[in-house]
Write a protein that holds these residues in place. Structure first.
Motif, PDB file in Angstrom:
ATOM      1  N   LEU A 100      -1.964   0.304   8.130  1.00  0.00           N
ATOM      2  CA  LEU A 100      -1.937  -0.619   6.822  1.00  0.00           C
ATOM      3  C   LEU A 100      -3.208  -1.031   6.243  1.00  0.00           C
ATOM      4  N   PRO A 101      -3.158  -0.932   5.030  1.00  0.00           N
ATOM      5  CA  PRO A 101      -4.566  -1.432   4.190  1.00  0.00           C
ATOM      6  C   PRO A 101      -4.387  -3.079   4.244  1.00  0.00           C
ATOM      7  N   THR A 102      -4.676  -3.468   5.518  1.00  0.00           N
ATOM      8  CA  THR A 102      -4.531  -4.996   5.350  1.00  0.00           C
ATOM      9  C   THR A 102      -5.781  -5.970   4.755  1.00  0.00           C
ATOM     10  N   VAL A 103      -5.734  -6.939   4.075  1.00  0.00           N
ATOM     11  CA  VAL A 103      -7.108  -7.484   3.757  1.00  0.00           C
ATOM     12  C   VAL A 103      -8.110  -7.329   4.787  1.00  0.00           C
ATOM     13  N   GLU A 104      -8.007  -7.627   6.159  1.00  0.00           N
ATOM     14  CA  GLU A 104      -9.106  -7.526   7.145  1.00  0.00           C
ATOM     15  C   GLU A 104      -9.597  -6.090   6.875  1.00  0.00           C
ATOM     16  N   GLY A 116     -10.684   1.868  -1.706  1.00  0.00           N
ATOM     17  CA  GLY A 116      -9.937   1.362  -0.695  1.00  0.00           C
ATOM     18  C   GLY A 116      -8.745   2.086  -0.398  1.00  0.00           C
ATOM     19  N   GLY A 117      -8.388   3.301  -0.479  1.00  0.00           N
ATOM     20  CA  GLY A 117      -7.143   3.941  -0.097  1.00  0.00           C
ATOM     21  C   GLY A 117      -6.143   4.518  -1.143  1.00  0.00           C
ATOM     22  N   ALA A 118      -5.260   4.451  -0.868  1.00  0.00           N
ATOM     23  CA  ALA A 118      -4.179   5.378  -1.755  1.00  0.00           C
ATOM     24  C   ALA A 118      -3.034   4.199  -2.116  1.00  0.00           C
ATOM     25  N   THR A 119      -1.829   4.991  -2.332  1.00  0.00           N
ATOM     26  CA  THR A 119      -0.784   3.942  -2.835  1.00  0.00           C
ATOM     27  C   THR A 119      -0.474   2.984  -2.001  1.00  0.00           C
ATOM     28  N   SER A 120      -0.855   3.017  -0.648  1.00  0.00           N
ATOM     29  CA  SER A 120      -0.483   1.879   0.027  1.00  0.00           C
ATOM     30  C   SER A 120      -1.227   0.828  -0.197  1.00  0.00           C
ATOM     31  N   SER A 121      -2.387   0.950  -0.588  1.00  0.00           N
ATOM     32  CA  SER A 121      -3.447  -0.402  -0.679  1.00  0.00           C
ATOM     33  C   SER A 121      -2.814  -0.873  -2.389  1.00  0.00           C
ATOM     34  N   LEU A 122      -2.127  -0.424  -3.204  1.00  0.00           N
ATOM     35  CA  LEU A 122      -1.400  -1.032  -4.051  1.00  0.00           C
ATOM     36  C   LEU A 122      -0.570  -2.278  -3.805  1.00  0.00           C
ATOM     37  N   LEU A 123      -0.168  -2.241  -2.480  1.00  0.00           N
ATOM     38  CA  LEU A 123       0.612  -3.597  -2.010  1.00  0.00           C
ATOM     39  C   LEU A 123      -0.761  -4.831  -2.248  1.00  0.00           C
ATOM     40  N   ARG A 124      -1.771  -4.442  -2.046  1.00  0.00           N
ATOM     41  CA  ARG A 124      -2.789  -5.404  -1.908  1.00  0.00           C
ATOM     42  C   ARG A 124      -2.917  -6.119  -3.582  1.00  0.00           C
ATOM     43  N   VAL A 125      -2.568  -5.023  -4.469  1.00  0.00           N
ATOM     44  CA  VAL A 125      -3.053  -5.291  -5.919  1.00  0.00           C
ATOM     45  C   VAL A 125      -1.755  -6.084  -6.453  1.00  0.00           C
ATOM     46  N   TRP A 126      -0.586  -5.642  -5.615  1.00  0.00           N
ATOM     47  CA  TRP A 126       0.516  -6.383  -6.037  1.00  0.00           C
ATOM     48  C   TRP A 126       0.611  -7.882  -5.794  1.00  0.00           C
ATOM     49  N   ASP A 127       0.009  -8.035  -4.471  1.00  0.00           N
ATOM     50  CA  ASP A 127      -0.083  -9.256  -3.863  1.00  0.00           C
ATOM     51  C   ASP A 127      -1.210 -10.040  -4.344  1.00  0.00           C
ATOM     52  N   GLY A 128      -2.182  -9.358  -5.288  1.00  0.00           N
ATOM     53  CA  GLY A 128      -3.362 -10.150  -5.675  1.00  0.00           C
ATOM     54  C   GLY A 128      -4.273 -10.564  -4.717  1.00  0.00           C
ATOM     55  N   ASN A 129      -4.254  -9.681  -3.542  1.00  0.00           N
ATOM     56  CA  ASN A 129      -5.294 -10.195  -2.745  1.00  0.00           C
ATOM     57  C   ASN A 129      -6.461  -9.162  -1.977  1.00  0.00           C
ATOM     58  N   ILE A 130      -6.529  -8.225  -3.040  1.00  0.00           N
ATOM     59  CA  ILE A 130      -7.219  -6.879  -2.678  1.00  0.00           C
ATOM     60  C   ILE A 130      -8.937  -7.540  -2.480  1.00  0.00           C
ATOM     61  N   PRO A 131      -9.597  -7.332  -1.728  1.00  0.00           N
ATOM     62  CA  PRO A 131     -10.862  -7.794  -1.956  1.00  0.00           C
ATOM     63  C   PRO A 131     -11.773  -7.328  -3.048  1.00  0.00           C
ATOM     64  N   LYS A 132     -12.293  -8.240  -3.652  1.00  0.00           N
ATOM     65  CA  LYS A 132     -13.211  -7.995  -4.891  1.00  0.00           C
ATOM     66  C   LYS A 132     -13.919  -7.033  -5.175  1.00  0.00           C
TER      67      LYS A 132
END
Ligand code: PLP
Length: 362
Positions: free
Chosen positions: A172-176, A201-217
């Motif tokens: 998973l593309p976690t924040v870490e 920072g990746g593909a569709t699965s990294s959209l989870l971080r966009v939806w969460d609003g916590n994708i590293p700047k």
């Protein structure tokens, strides 16, 4: 002329809506989207929606698809997202503006060829963050290669680094994980004494971080296919609210060629099926079943098909036939009727690769 089946209907307006929505959501975090067209085998009308919807790049794993997009007049930067083969370097330079890379030997060949063609080719270096598909595992080596390109190559421009997760290793593309990638980029920047243009920072699965609003700047490029084409994974696997995306962009329609009541257990001595397997058949007595004029050749795995109507059960398939239990179907199926299916990513790839499947834009 009568409509031909099996038929894959593509709703271009809905597709473009998805592109625009994902581009907009990513854009609000300063992230550009590379529109990955390989899921639909580079269908040029699909590629056109990516371009018109606002993707910054048209991306594919296959040069043939990129060439088709170019020939169709799609005027976007073209990105090759599978590590180039040494044998295709000429065409990589001819057809694409930017490629993802993980081997210095290949980048040297690209540099040589770019010089021959009088071009400047951009590269993103891939870091393996644990998914164990492409990319440098040894990060010191990656930093050294970045420095080597910067100082020694004239026709290659190092524009960034990237990673891929969730493909082989299901990581998973976690924040870490993404922060680790940013740290690596900053190591390279310190070595080069300049900023990198892209951190991908990746593909569709990294959209989870966009939806969460916590994708590293500093992540500023994602390469998105499934999340735009089908928009199923984020919903089905991760239960995210993607109600602002359309999920009916692709519909499969197949024609019924036989309807009969038959036993549910094969009759006779059991050997192997058309593919050399010995499946287990449940005996549920006599059931009404329909035969569809499409098979594994068209879509791959029958178990992945998603009937739109309730009460339909897919029993199996051979190359050109699909056998469906319609005993409990709401509709009274007859020969010549059309059965509709929703599809997933793997099915979409097979369907769009098969010349027997007729694509229709709606
Ligand atoms: C296929 C692929 C993508 C797109 O993946 P989706 O899950 O469809 O968004 C992105 N990057 C690389 C390197 C790929 O191979």
């Amino acid at each position: 002329m009568k409509e031909r089946y099996p038929r894959l209907e593509i709703n271009l307006a809905h597709l473009k809506h998805n592109v625009a929505r994902v581009v907009e959501r990513c854009g609000s975090y300063g992230i550009q989207v590379a529109g990955v067209i390989k899921g639909a085998t580079g269908d040029v009308e699909v590629a056109r929606q990516f371009a018109e919807g606002g993707a910054a790049f048209i991306a594919s794993s296959r040069l043939e698809q990129i060439e088709d997009a170019r020939n169709a007049g799609i005027d976007k930067k073209m990105m090759l997202i599978r590590i180039p083969m040494l044998s295709e370097v000429k065409d990589v330079i001819r057809l694409t503006d930017i490629s993802l890379n993980s081997e210095l030997e290949v980048i040297k060949a690209l540099n040589e060829e770019a010089r021959n063609q009088g071009k400047l080719h951009k590269v993103i270096l891939m870091a393996d963050m644990g998914d164990l598909r492409e990319g440098w595992w040894d990060k010191d080596e990656l930093v050294d290669v970045a420095e080597y390109i910067e100082n020694k190559m004239i026709n290659i421009q190092l524009v960034g680094i990237g990673t891929n997760v969730g493909c082989y290793g299901s990581i998973l593309p976690t924040v870490e994980k993404l922060e680790e990638l940013v740290e690596l980029a900053e190591r390279i920047e310190a070595r080069l004494g300049r900023e990198l243009e892209y951190i991908s920072g990746g593909a569709t699965s990294s959209l989870l971080r966009v939806w969460d609003g916590n994708i590293p700047k500093r992540i500023n490029l994602l390469r998105v296919g499934e999340g735009i084409l089908l928009a199923r994974d984020m919903d089905v696997f991760y239960h995210y609210d993607i109600s602002d995306l359309c999920q009916d962009n692709f519909r499969l329609k197949a024609e019924v060629i036989e309807v009969k009541d038959k036993p549910s257990h094969p009759v006779g001595e059991v050997g192997v099926d058309a593919f050399g397997h010995t499946p287990v058949y449940a005996d549920r007595g006599i059931r009404k079943r329909a035969l569809l004029a499409m098979g594994k050749v068209d879509y791959g795995d029958p178990a992945e098909l998603l009937p739109l109507e309730k009460g339909i059960e897919i029993l199996g398939a051979s190359s050109d036939h699909t056998i469906v239990d319609v005993e409990d179907a709401e509709k009274d199926y007859k020969v010549g009727d059309i059965m509709e299916f929703d599809i997933n990513y793997a099915t979409l790839i097979y369907l769009t690769n098969c010349r027997n499947v007729h694509i229709a834009y709606v």
